[in-house]
Design an enzyme around this catalytic site. Structure first.
Site, short mmCIF file in Angstrom:
data_model
loop_
_atom_site.label_atom_id
_atom_site.label_comp_id
_atom_site.label_asym_id
_atom_site.label_seq_id
_atom_site.Cartn_x
_atom_site.Cartn_y
_atom_site.Cartn_z
N GLU A 296 -0.72 -5.85 -13.38
CA GLU A 296 -0.16 -5.92 -12.08
C GLU A 296 1.25 -5.84 -11.96
O GLU A 296 2.14 -6.50 -12.56
CB GLU A 296 -0.73 -7.07 -11.24
CG GLU A 296 -0.32 -6.98 -9.92
CD GLU A 296 -0.73 -8.23 -9.01
OE1 GLU A 296 -0.38 -8.19 -7.69
OE2 GLU A 296 -0.79 -9.26 -9.60
N ASP B 194 6.92 -8.82 -13.21
CA ASP B 194 7.69 -9.15 -11.75
C ASP B 194 9.24 -9.54 -12.45
O ASP B 194 9.31 -10.36 -13.36
CB ASP B 194 7.33 -9.90 -10.82
CG ASP B 194 7.85 -9.49 -9.27
OD1 ASP B 194 9.16 -9.60 -9.33
OD2 ASP B 194 7.01 -9.42 -8.44
N ASP C 192 7.42 -2.26 -2.42
CA ASP C 192 8.43 -1.89 -1.32
C ASP C 192 8.07 -0.32 -1.38
O ASP C 192 8.27 0.38 -2.44
CB ASP C 192 9.58 -2.50 -1.87
CG ASP C 192 10.67 -1.72 -0.91
OD1 ASP C 192 10.56 -0.91 -0.18
OD2 ASP C 192 11.67 -2.51 -0.84
N LYS D 87 13.62 5.15 2.36
CA LYS D 87 14.75 6.19 2.41
C LYS D 87 14.79 7.41 1.21
O LYS D 87 14.40 6.57 0.17
CB LYS D 87 15.94 5.28 2.41
CG LYS D 87 16.10 4.55 3.64
CD LYS D 87 17.61 3.76 3.63
CE LYS D 87 17.99 3.17 4.99
NZ LYS D 87 18.94 2.55 5.03
N ASP E 14 0.08 -1.96 2.30
CA ASP E 14 0.09 -1.91 4.06
C ASP E 14 0.95 -0.78 4.57
O ASP E 14 0.80 -0.54 5.62
CB ASP E 14 0.54 -3.09 4.57
CG ASP E 14 2.11 -3.31 4.45
OD1 ASP E 14 2.56 -3.25 2.98
OD2 ASP E 14 3.13 -3.34 5.23
#
Length: 222
Positions: free
Chosen positions: A50, A75, A124, A128, A160
């Site tokens: 993950e 992470d 994220d 941009k 999302d």
């Protein structure tokens, strides 16, 4: 989160047997577990990653459902995945590990064809244009994933962000990769795998409360 809590979690992570925290130099100079993760887990079961695991809800949730697979949450923010690492230990999930490092180094952390599946959960979207290189489904990252995945290895993207969903679908189609399944609103449209619907992260619950649709893509990199 207060700095004292962070420091406490960092110290606890150092004592957890399921947490690996290499320095960048250690990764680049020849990471000890690259190509040897089955030795780490002491079995030959499939390995599932993950990426950007956050609090580790998906890593732990998947591991609880699939004791015959090994799960690694990755992470850079150790204070976040502390919760997942602690939960895994408390529940005796010895097929779960957490790796504190940059995702961009993933091809230095795993050997060729060592990984069976990759989950990317609520990354994220880096909307941009100048942030495109940080988008976890950009062509550079896809090539890194291809290098470590087995030939029929699968990537899951749950997000999302309608932008991230659309960008990834378009990119996969344009590059000729195999889209196994796509759903732009998993809780309203039927057909998503059970693990997509039954495991919800802290942030996902916030998105659902705000009425945001949750999207999902399952694909293979050719």
């Amino acid at each position: 989160m207060g700095s004292k809590n962070k420091l406490k979690r960092f110290r606890e992570n150092e004592t957890f047997t399921n947490v690996v925290q290499p320095t960048r130099d250690e990764v680049l100079e020849g990471f000890e577990w690259k190509g040897k993760w089955n030795t780490f887990f002491k079995n030959n079961n499939p390995i599932v990653l993950e990426l950007g695991c956050g609090k580790g809800e998906y890593t732990v949730g998947l591991a609880q459902r699939n004791p015959d697979k090994n799960y690694i949450g990755i992470d850079i923010k150790g204070a976040r995945f502390w919760r997942g690492a602690k939960s895994a230990l408390e529940h005796g999930l010895d097929h779960v590990a957490f790796l504190r490092t940059q995702i961009e180094l993933v091809d230095q952390l795993f050997g060729e064809n060592e990984v069976d599946e990759i989950w990317i959960t609520f990354p994220d979207p880096q909307i941009k244009y100048k942030r495109t290189k940080h988008r976890l489904t950009n062509p550079v990252f896809l090539q890194k994933y291809k290098q470590i995945l087995k030939p029929k290895g699968v990537v899951h993207l749950k997000t999302d962000s309608e932008y991230m969903h659309g960008y990834t679908l378009g990119l996969l189609q344009g590059l000729g990769h195999e889209i196994c399944y796509a759903n732009h609103d998993v809780y309203r449209n039927e057909g998503s795998p059970s693990e997509v619907l039954e495991i919800q992260t802290f942030y996902e619950n916030q998105y659902l409360e705000a009425g945001k649709p949750i999207t999902y893509i399952q694909f293979r990199i050719n």
